[in-house]
Write a protein that holds these residues in place. Sequence first.
Motif, PDB file in Angstrom:
ATOM      1  N   ALA A 224     -10.483  14.169  13.939  1.00 35.92           N
ATOM      2  CA  ALA A 224      -9.259  13.962  14.716  1.00 35.92           C
ATOM      3  C   ALA A 224      -8.023  13.899  13.832  1.00 35.92           C
ATOM      4  CB  ALA A 224      -9.376  12.688  15.542  1.00 35.92           C
ATOM      5  N   TYR A 225      -8.200  13.498  12.581  1.00 33.36           N
ATOM      6  CA  TYR A 225      -7.051  13.415  11.678  1.00 33.36           C
ATOM      7  C   TYR A 225      -6.408  14.779  11.471  1.00 33.36           C
ATOM      8  CZ  TYR A 225      -9.040   8.848  10.407  1.00 33.36           C
ATOM      9  OH  TYR A 225      -9.541   7.570  10.414  1.00 33.36           O
ATOM     10  N   LEU A 226      -7.214  15.844  11.469  1.00 42.15           N
ATOM     11  CA  LEU A 226      -6.672  17.189  11.292  1.00 42.15           C
ATOM     12  C   LEU A 226      -5.821  17.596  12.486  1.00 42.15           C
ATOM     13  CD1 LEU A 226      -9.720  19.037   9.731  1.00 42.15           C
ATOM     14  CD2 LEU A 226      -7.698  18.155   8.573  1.00 42.15           C
ATOM     15  N   GLY A 227      -6.240  17.212  13.678  1.00 45.44           N
ATOM     16  CA  GLY A 227      -5.444  17.512  14.867  1.00 45.44           C
ATOM     17  C   GLY A 227      -4.108  16.794  14.835  1.00 45.44           C
ATOM     18  N   GLN A 228      -4.140  15.540  14.422  1.00 42.81           N
ATOM     19  CA  GLN A 228      -2.913  14.757  14.312  1.00 42.81           C
ATOM     20  C   GLN A 228      -1.976  15.403  13.296  1.00 42.81           C
ATOM     21  OE1 GLN A 228      -3.514  10.846  12.648  1.00 42.81           O
ATOM     22  NE2 GLN A 228      -1.559  10.090  13.412  1.00 42.81           N
ATOM     23  N   LEU A 229      -2.501  15.738  12.144  1.00 44.07           N
ATOM     24  CA  LEU A 229      -1.695  16.337  11.092  1.00 44.07           C
ATOM     25  C   LEU A 229      -1.163  17.702  11.507  1.00 44.07           C
ATOM     26  CD1 LEU A 229      -0.614  15.964   8.222  1.00 44.07           C
ATOM     27  CD2 LEU A 229      -2.734  16.998   7.387  1.00 44.07           C
ATOM     28  N   SER A 230      -1.987  18.477  12.173  1.00 44.00           N
ATOM     29  CA  SER A 230      -1.563  19.793  12.652  1.00 44.00           C
ATOM     30  C   SER A 230      -0.387  19.673  13.618  1.00 44.00           C
ATOM     31  CB  SER A 230      -2.741  20.496  13.339  1.00 44.00           C
ATOM     32  OG  SER A 230      -2.339  21.739  13.845  1.00 44.00           O
ATOM     33  N   GLY A 231      -0.435  18.675  14.480  1.00 44.45           N
ATOM     34  CA  GLY A 231       0.677  18.432  15.397  1.00 44.45           C
ATOM     35  C   GLY A 231       1.953  18.078  14.659  1.00 44.45           C
ATOM     36  N   TYR A 232       1.838  17.239  13.653  1.00 44.71           N
ATOM     37  CA  TYR A 232       3.000  16.872  12.847  1.00 44.71           C
ATOM     38  C   TYR A 232       3.599  18.099  12.167  1.00 44.71           C
ATOM     39  CZ  TYR A 232       1.575  11.916  13.108  1.00 44.71           C
ATOM     40  OH  TYR A 232       1.240  10.657  13.523  1.00 44.71           O
ATOM     41  N   LEU A 233       2.742  18.942  11.600  1.00 44.89           N
ATOM     42  CA  LEU A 233       3.228  20.121  10.889  1.00 44.89           C
ATOM     43  C   LEU A 233       3.934  21.083  11.835  1.00 44.89           C
ATOM     44  CD1 LEU A 233       0.244  20.790   8.456  1.00 44.89           C
ATOM     45  CD2 LEU A 233       2.397  19.600   7.979  1.00 44.89           C
ATOM     46  N   ARG A 234       3.409  21.219  13.055  1.00 42.16           N
ATOM     47  CA  ARG A 234       4.061  22.084  14.042  1.00 42.16           C
ATOM     48  C   ARG A 234       5.472  21.582  14.341  1.00 42.16           C
ATOM     49  NH1 ARG A 234       3.384  26.511  14.549  1.00 42.16           N
ATOM     50  NH2 ARG A 234       5.566  26.455  14.106  1.00 42.16           N
TER      51      ARG A 234
ATOM     52  N   GLU B 254      -0.753  11.762   5.623  1.00 39.53           N
ATOM     53  CA  GLU B 254      -1.306  10.761   6.538  1.00 39.53           C
ATOM     54  C   GLU B 254      -2.268   9.878   5.768  1.00 39.53           C
ATOM     55  OE1 GLU B 254      -0.974   9.776  10.002  1.00 39.53           O
ATOM     56  OE2 GLU B 254       0.871  10.610   9.205  1.00 39.53           O
ATOM     57  N   LEU B 255      -2.099   8.575   5.894  1.00 36.19           N
ATOM     58  CA  LEU B 255      -2.926   7.594   5.204  1.00 36.19           C
ATOM     59  C   LEU B 255      -3.946   7.016   6.175  1.00 36.19           C
ATOM     60  CD1 LEU B 255       0.010   5.676   3.476  1.00 36.19           C
ATOM     61  CD2 LEU B 255      -1.328   7.572   2.537  1.00 36.19           C
ATOM     62  N   LYS B 256      -5.220   7.080   5.818  1.00 38.72           N
ATOM     63  CA  LYS B 256      -6.288   6.564   6.678  1.00 38.72           C
ATOM     64  C   LYS B 256      -7.142   5.598   5.896  1.00 38.72           C
ATOM     65  CE  LYS B 256      -4.814   9.164   9.923  1.00 38.72           C
ATOM     66  NZ  LYS B 256      -3.972   8.553  10.947  1.00 38.72           N
ATOM     67  N   ARG B 257      -7.382   4.423   6.456  1.00 41.83           N
ATOM     68  CA  ARG B 257      -8.131   3.373   5.755  1.00 41.83           C
ATOM     69  C   ARG B 257      -9.628   3.640   5.684  1.00 41.83           C
ATOM     70  NH1 ARG B 257      -5.248  -2.002   5.817  1.00 41.83           N
ATOM     71  NH2 ARG B 257      -3.184  -1.484   6.543  1.00 41.83           N
ATOM     72  N   GLY B 258     -10.175   4.289   6.665  1.00 42.85           N
ATOM     73  CA  GLY B 258     -11.615   4.505   6.718  1.00 42.85           C
ATOM     74  C   GLY B 258     -12.005   5.899   6.288  1.00 42.85           C
TER      75      GLY B 258
ATOM     76  N   LEU C 123      -5.000  11.522   3.418  1.00 41.85           N
ATOM     77  CA  LEU C 123      -5.578  10.676   2.378  1.00 41.85           C
ATOM     78  C   LEU C 123      -6.397   9.593   3.061  1.00 41.85           C
ATOM     79  CD1 LEU C 123      -2.695  10.103  -0.214  1.00 41.85           C
ATOM     80  CD2 LEU C 123      -4.735  11.525  -0.467  1.00 41.85           C
ATOM     81  N   CYS C 124      -7.709   9.647   2.856  1.00 44.28           N
ATOM     82  CA  CYS C 124      -8.585   8.664   3.494  1.00 44.28           C
ATOM     83  C   CYS C 124      -9.453   8.002   2.431  1.00 44.28           C
ATOM     84  CB  CYS C 124      -9.426   9.305   4.583  1.00 44.28           C
ATOM     85  SG  CYS C 124     -10.213  10.835   4.134  1.00 44.28           S
TER      86      CYS C 124
ATOM     87  N   MET D  82       0.822  -1.187   0.000  1.00 50.46           N
ATOM     88  CA  MET D  82       0.000   0.000   0.000  1.00 50.46           C
ATOM     89  C   MET D  82       0.867   1.252   0.000  1.00 50.46           C
ATOM     90  SD  MET D  82      -2.975   1.015   2.671  1.00 50.46           S
ATOM     91  CE  MET D  82      -3.173   2.690   3.130  1.00 50.46           C
ATOM     92  N   VAL D  83       1.885   1.283   0.872  1.00 49.88           N
ATOM     93  CA  VAL D  83       2.756   2.454   0.955  1.00 49.88           C
ATOM     94  C   VAL D  83       3.448   2.695  -0.380  1.00 49.88           C
ATOM     95  CG1 VAL D  83       4.821   3.393   2.060  1.00 49.88           C
ATOM     96  CG2 VAL D  83       3.064   2.313   3.459  1.00 49.88           C
ATOM     97  N   GLN D  84       3.927   1.639  -1.010  1.00 45.24           N
ATOM     98  CA  GLN D  84       4.590   1.775  -2.313  1.00 45.24           C
ATOM     99  C   GLN D  84       3.634   2.360  -3.343  1.00 45.24           C
ATOM    100  OE1 GLN D  84       7.801   1.446  -2.835  1.00 45.24           O
ATOM    101  NE2 GLN D  84       7.575   2.027  -4.965  1.00 45.24           N
ATOM    102  N   ASN D  85       2.386   1.898  -3.344  1.00 47.96           N
ATOM    103  CA  ASN D  85       1.395   2.430  -4.282  1.00 47.96           C
ATOM    104  C   ASN D  85       1.126   3.909  -4.025  1.00 47.96           C
ATOM    105  OD1 ASN D  85       1.134  -0.054  -5.507  1.00 47.96           O
ATOM    106  ND2 ASN D  85      -0.650  -0.644  -4.310  1.00 47.96           N
ATOM    107  N   ILE D  86       1.040   4.284  -2.757  1.00 51.91           N
ATOM    108  CA  ILE D  86       0.804   5.685  -2.414  1.00 51.91           C
ATOM    109  C   ILE D  86       2.000   6.539  -2.817  1.00 51.91           C
ATOM    110  CG2 ILE D  86       0.416   7.301  -0.514  1.00 51.91           C
ATOM    111  CD1 ILE D  86      -2.050   5.680  -1.246  1.00 51.91           C
ATOM    112  N   LYS D  87       3.210   6.030  -2.573  1.00 51.17           N
ATOM    113  CA  LYS D  87       4.406   6.779  -2.985  1.00 51.17           C
ATOM    114  C   LYS D  87       4.356   7.041  -4.489  1.00 51.17           C
ATOM    115  CE  LYS D  87       7.575   4.104  -1.025  1.00 51.17           C
ATOM    116  NZ  LYS D  87       8.881   3.585  -0.570  1.00 51.17           N
TER     117      LYS D  87
END
Length: 142
Positions: A59-69, A50-54, A88-89, A1-6
Motif C-alpha cells: 500500500a505504501y507504493l500506492g500512497q507514494l504514487s499518488g503523491y508523485l502524481r 515517505e517514512l514508515k515505522r514497520g 523508507l521503512c 526522528m524527522v531531523q535524523n532522517i533529514k
Amino acid sequence: MVQNIKQFIMTFGRGFSFVGNQYHLDAFGVDQYVDLLFFNRDLNCLVAVELKRGPFKTAYLGQLSGYLRVLDDYERREHESPSIGLVLCKDMNRAFVDYIIQDYNKPMGVATYKTSVDMSSELLDALPPIDGLKALLESDGD
C-alpha cells in the motif's frame, strides 16, 4: 526522528535541498501530506520521501504514487524533471519488493459501488428484476 532522517538524506549528496516536512498537497479538495520533500539540483526534480515505522507494505507504493502524481501536476515547474519517490521503512523483504515494484506502472483504476439500499429509485427501476439477474448469472453463458 524527522531531523535524523533529514540529516540522513543530506548525506546522499550536496545536490539535495530540503523543501519541507508534512508538505501539504491539495488535489480536488483532498488534503495529503508528504513526510519529507526535497529538491535535487543534480537530477532537477522533487524527491518525496515517505517514512514508515514497520515493514514494507504494498500500500505504501500506492500512497507514494499518488503523491508523485499530484507533485508532478501541481508543484513541478515546466523545466523540472518528473518527481521521484522513496519509501523508507524499518524492514523489507528485498525479493518481495523487487517483485512487486517491477510492474508498478501497469494501468490501474478505482471504482465505487453502491448497494441497492444506496440507489435511487430511478436507478433501481432501470435494473432488471432480481430473478432475471439470478437466471443470467446461473446460465452457462448460452
